[in-house]
Design an enzyme around this catalytic site. Structure first.
Site, PDB file in Angstrom:
ATOM      1  NE  ARG A  29      -8.247  -8.295   1.625  1.00 25.19           N
ATOM      2  CZ  ARG A  29      -8.031  -7.457   0.610  1.00 25.19           C
ATOM      3  NH1 ARG A  29      -7.073  -6.533   0.719  1.00 25.19           N
ATOM      4  NH2 ARG A  29      -8.744  -7.523  -0.496  1.00 25.19           N
ATOM      5  CE  LYS A  80      -4.332  -1.712   1.971  1.00 23.02           C
ATOM      6  NZ  LYS A  80      -5.283  -1.646   3.098  1.00 23.02           N
TER       7      LYS A  80
END
Length: 299
Positions: free
Chosen positions: A280, A246
């Site tokens: 995740r 991210k």
């Protein structure tokens, strides 16, 4: 260094930390099968979208989905999280019909090919969630925690499946305009307090908390929230984190998404040490190795 955590919340956490560790829920009921999550697990990301931020996570058809799923399973993933609606900032909206048409065939195919694999469906729509559960999904992963579909909570309660609820403000299209907090850690804690109470009253037993790194949060908000992640242990519920490649990594290090694996591992390690149960990720092998080393460290 000055902390943003409210003193009373910090004190409450410190007083209950040991009891919380012992009392935390360690199983999930997935359609009658009890799944042990006493040790951290990996959730692999499978995107049936043309515009997810990391292009290596995208698949376009059933065959690609099956190949990626087999790779994830062999690498050690316990869960596969399938999404047909990109939630990256500014993502294009996908209507409900198209989301269902993307998801259902792939959920069916993975469930048939790998019946022991646990499938999570990444959607904020109750109807999409229900149709996916009908054809083989086991878990609902809702980025909006019921805020974008008023029927979601009652649907989860009726289906009696594990429910991952994430913290986010606004929608994927406008969430970064809502990245304003007096105290991000305290506000996320309060948000989950209300949501957990409502779900518990509806009879939902398997709840997983996701702080929503990168969703309606600035770079500083993300790191403040990670620094205080252990606060969420107060709820005695499993915690899922998603840092994989991210912008909180790429912006902090001034690198590209393709170069963000090492940073992902560092943040995953930090989260595990603070109590995270599920990672995740896009890169399963590396996350599994991270968990194995932390398990060895903690004996």
């Amino acid at each position: 260094m000055t902390t943003l955590i409210n003193t009373s919340l910090r004190n409450r956490y410190q007083m209950m930390a040991k009891d919380t560790f012992l009392n935390r829920k360690h199983t999930l009921n997935c359609k009658g099968k009890l799944i042990d999550i006493s040790k951290p697990s990996v959730m692999a990301i499978l995107n049936i979208t043309p515009d997810s931020f990391y292009n290596q996570s995208r698949v376009a058809n059933v065959d690609e989905a099956l190949r990626n799923s087999e790779m994830f399973i062999k690498a050690g993933a316990k869960f596969i999280d399938i999404g047909a609606y990109s939630s990256r900032p500014g993502a294009v909206d996908v209507n409900e019909k198209e989301e269902i048409e993307r998801l259902v065939p792939i959920v069916q195919a993975i469930n048939k090919a790998f019946p022991e694999t646990l499938i999570s469906v990444d959607t904020f729509r109750a109807k999409v969630a229900e149709e996916s559960i009908k054809v083989g999904a086991h878990i609902i992963n809702d980025i909006s925690a019921g805020n974008l579909d008023a029927k979601m909570f009652e649907t989860v309660a009726r289906l009696q499946v594990p429910y991952i609820m994430m913290h986010m403000k606004g929608t994927p299209q406008n969430m970064q305009h809502h990245a304003s907090y007096e105290n991000v850690s305290k506000e996320v804690f309060s948000y989950f307090s209300e949501k957990v109470k409502t779900l518990s009253q509806l009879g939902v037993k398997d709840i997983i908390l996701d702080p929503g790194f990168g969703f309606a949060k600035t770079l500083d908000h993300n790191y403040e929230l990670l620094k205080n992640l252990q606060l969420l242990n107060f709820f005695e519920l499993p915690i899922l984190v998603g840092f994989s490649r991210k912008s909180m990594i790429t912006k902090a290090l001034n690198i590209k998404t393709a170069e963000a694996l090492n940073g992902t591992t560092v943040l995953n390690t930090t989260a595990l040490l603070k109590g995270a149960n599920i990672l995740r990720v896009h890169d399963v092998k590396e996350a599994v190795e991270c968990i194995e080393l932390i398990n060895r460290l903690e004996g």
